[in-house]
Design a protein around this motif. Structure first.
Motif, PDB file in Angstrom:
ATOM      1  N   LEU A 106       0.830  -1.198   0.000  1.00  0.00           N
ATOM      2  CA  LEU A 106       0.000   0.000   0.000  1.00  0.00           C
ATOM      3  C   LEU A 106       0.869   1.254   0.000  1.00  0.00           C
ATOM      4  CD1 LEU A 106      -2.783   1.372   0.168  1.00  0.00           C
ATOM      5  CD2 LEU A 106      -2.700   1.026   2.661  1.00  0.00           C
ATOM      6  N   SER A 107       1.881   1.274   0.849  1.00  0.00           N
ATOM      7  CA  SER A 107       2.757   2.448   0.894  1.00  0.00           C
ATOM      8  C   SER A 107       3.542   2.599  -0.414  1.00  0.00           C
ATOM      9  CB  SER A 107       3.693   2.403   2.108  1.00  0.00           C
ATOM     10  OG  SER A 107       4.575   1.319   2.035  1.00  0.00           O
ATOM     11  N   ARG A 108       3.909   1.483  -1.048  1.00  0.00           N
ATOM     12  CA  ARG A 108       4.564   1.557  -2.363  1.00  0.00           C
ATOM     13  C   ARG A 108       3.632   2.180  -3.395  1.00  0.00           C
ATOM     14  NH1 ARG A 108       6.860  -4.347  -1.802  1.00  0.00           N
ATOM     15  NH2 ARG A 108       8.898  -3.859  -0.916  1.00  0.00           N
ATOM     16  N   ARG A 109       2.376   1.762  -3.380  1.00  0.00           N
ATOM     17  CA  ARG A 109       1.394   2.324  -4.315  1.00  0.00           C
ATOM     18  C   ARG A 109       1.222   3.818  -4.109  1.00  0.00           C
ATOM     19  NH1 ARG A 109      -3.692  -1.749  -5.146  1.00  0.00           N
ATOM     20  NH2 ARG A 109      -2.513  -3.565  -5.829  1.00  0.00           N
ATOM     21  N   LEU A 110       1.449   4.266  -2.894  1.00  0.00           N
ATOM     22  CA  LEU A 110       1.352   5.694  -2.584  1.00  0.00           C
ATOM     23  C   LEU A 110       2.644   6.433  -2.928  1.00  0.00           C
ATOM     24  CD1 LEU A 110      -0.428   5.277   0.843  1.00  0.00           C
ATOM     25  CD2 LEU A 110      -1.442   6.247  -1.235  1.00  0.00           C
ATOM     26  N   GLY A 111       3.685   5.681  -3.317  1.00  0.00           N
ATOM     27  CA  GLY A 111       4.936   6.291  -3.744  1.00  0.00           C
ATOM     28  C   GLY A 111       5.953   6.530  -2.659  1.00  0.00           C
ATOM     29  N   THR A 113       7.646   4.144   0.529  1.00  0.00           N
ATOM     30  CA  THR A 113       7.664   2.991   1.429  1.00  0.00           C
ATOM     31  C   THR A 113       7.869   3.405   2.890  1.00  0.00           C
ATOM     32  OG1 THR A 113      10.023   2.656   1.021  1.00  0.00           O
ATOM     33  CG2 THR A 113       8.485   1.384  -0.322  1.00  0.00           C
ATOM     34  N   LYS A 114       8.401   4.600   3.112  1.00  0.00           N
ATOM     35  CA  LYS A 114       8.580   5.074   4.483  1.00  0.00           C
ATOM     36  C   LYS A 114       7.255   5.501   5.107  1.00  0.00           C
ATOM     37  CE  LYS A 114      13.284   6.527   3.670  1.00  0.00           C
ATOM     38  NZ  LYS A 114      14.175   7.654   3.459  1.00  0.00           N
ATOM     39  N   ALA A 115       6.217   5.611   4.297  1.00  0.00           N
ATOM     40  CA  ALA A 115       4.900   6.036   4.789  1.00  0.00           C
ATOM     41  C   ALA A 115       4.050   4.851   5.232  1.00  0.00           C
ATOM     42  CB  ALA A 115       4.183   6.834   3.706  1.00  0.00           C
ATOM     43  N   ALA A 119       0.222   5.075   6.266  1.00  0.00           N
ATOM     44  CA  ALA A 119      -0.759   4.389   5.418  1.00  0.00           C
ATOM     45  C   ALA A 119      -1.607   3.442   6.266  1.00  0.00           C
ATOM     46  CB  ALA A 119      -0.061   3.628   4.299  1.00  0.00           C
ATOM     47  N   ALA A 120      -0.973   2.740   7.190  1.00  0.00           N
ATOM     48  CA  ALA A 120      -1.710   1.835   8.077  1.00  0.00           C
ATOM     49  C   ALA A 120      -2.669   2.618   8.965  1.00  0.00           C
ATOM     50  CB  ALA A 120      -0.736   1.016   8.921  1.00  0.00           C
ATOM     51  N   ALA A 121      -2.223   3.769   9.465  1.00  0.00           N
ATOM     52  CA  ALA A 121      -3.099   4.588  10.316  1.00  0.00           C
ATOM     53  C   ALA A 121      -4.293   5.109   9.521  1.00  0.00           C
ATOM     54  CB  ALA A 121      -2.300   5.750  10.914  1.00  0.00           C
TER      55      ALA A 121
END
Length: 172
Positions: A106-111, A113-115, A119-121
């Motif tokens: 999911l975080s990769r899709r958002l661009g 990976t540190k997010a 993203a989980a929150a």
């Protein structure tokens, strides 16, 4: 956007328990699992405001989903959130029926990976269960983690979708 006075609320008894459904005459803003109601609350508050055609459409489509006859929902949804939360919720709707992704995916899709934690929150703040399919996000090791409706519901939803999509009984 709509005020709380504009929101019509009703309940639907699903195979996973009671769902509270809220919406206006233009969109659905809430589908939440309800585990505990005060004595008499369900009957006394089963209807707050007129049930709008979109709320009725939502209930009909949820019934079809639970009967295995629907994989996509066709009514507008809206929930208030930050720009980042909106991006996360939009990504959730892009996860195909019967599929899962990890929080890292999911975080990769958002661009970014540190997010992953952000993203989980945001995933956890989703107020439109099932339709905005936060249940389709799992742990990196394919484990069931985090679901506001309870992990047993997450497992049930994933098993249900897998059975409909692939004709198999369990995902895990």
């Amino acid at each position: 956007m709509a005020t709380t006075l504009d929101i019509s609320t009703t309940y639907y008894k699903s195979p996973l328990g009671l769902l509270r459904i809220g919406g206006t005459d233009t969109y659905i803003s809430e589908i939440s699992f309800i585990d505990h109601l005060e004595e008499g609350e369900y009957q006394a508050n089963s209807l707050k405001g007129p049930v709008t055609p979109i709320v009725i459409q939502c209930i009909e489509q949820l019934i079809q989903y639970f009967q295995g006859q629907r994989r996509f929902f066709e009514f507008p949804v809206f929930q208030e959130g930050t720009e980042f939360q909106q991006r996360v919720w939009n990504e959730l709707t892009a996860i195909p029926f019967g599929k899962t992704i990890s929080y890292l995916d999911l975080s990769r899709r958002l661009g970014d990976t540190k997010a992953i934690r952000a993203a989980a929150a945001a995933n956890g703040r989703n107020n439109i269960a099932i339709v905005v399919p936060c249940h389709r996000v799992i742990g990196s090791k394919r484990d069931l983690v985090g679901y506001a409706g309870g992990l047993w519901r997450k497992k049930w939803l994933l098993d249900h979708e897998t059975k409909i999509q692939y004709g198999v009984q369990t995902l895990f």
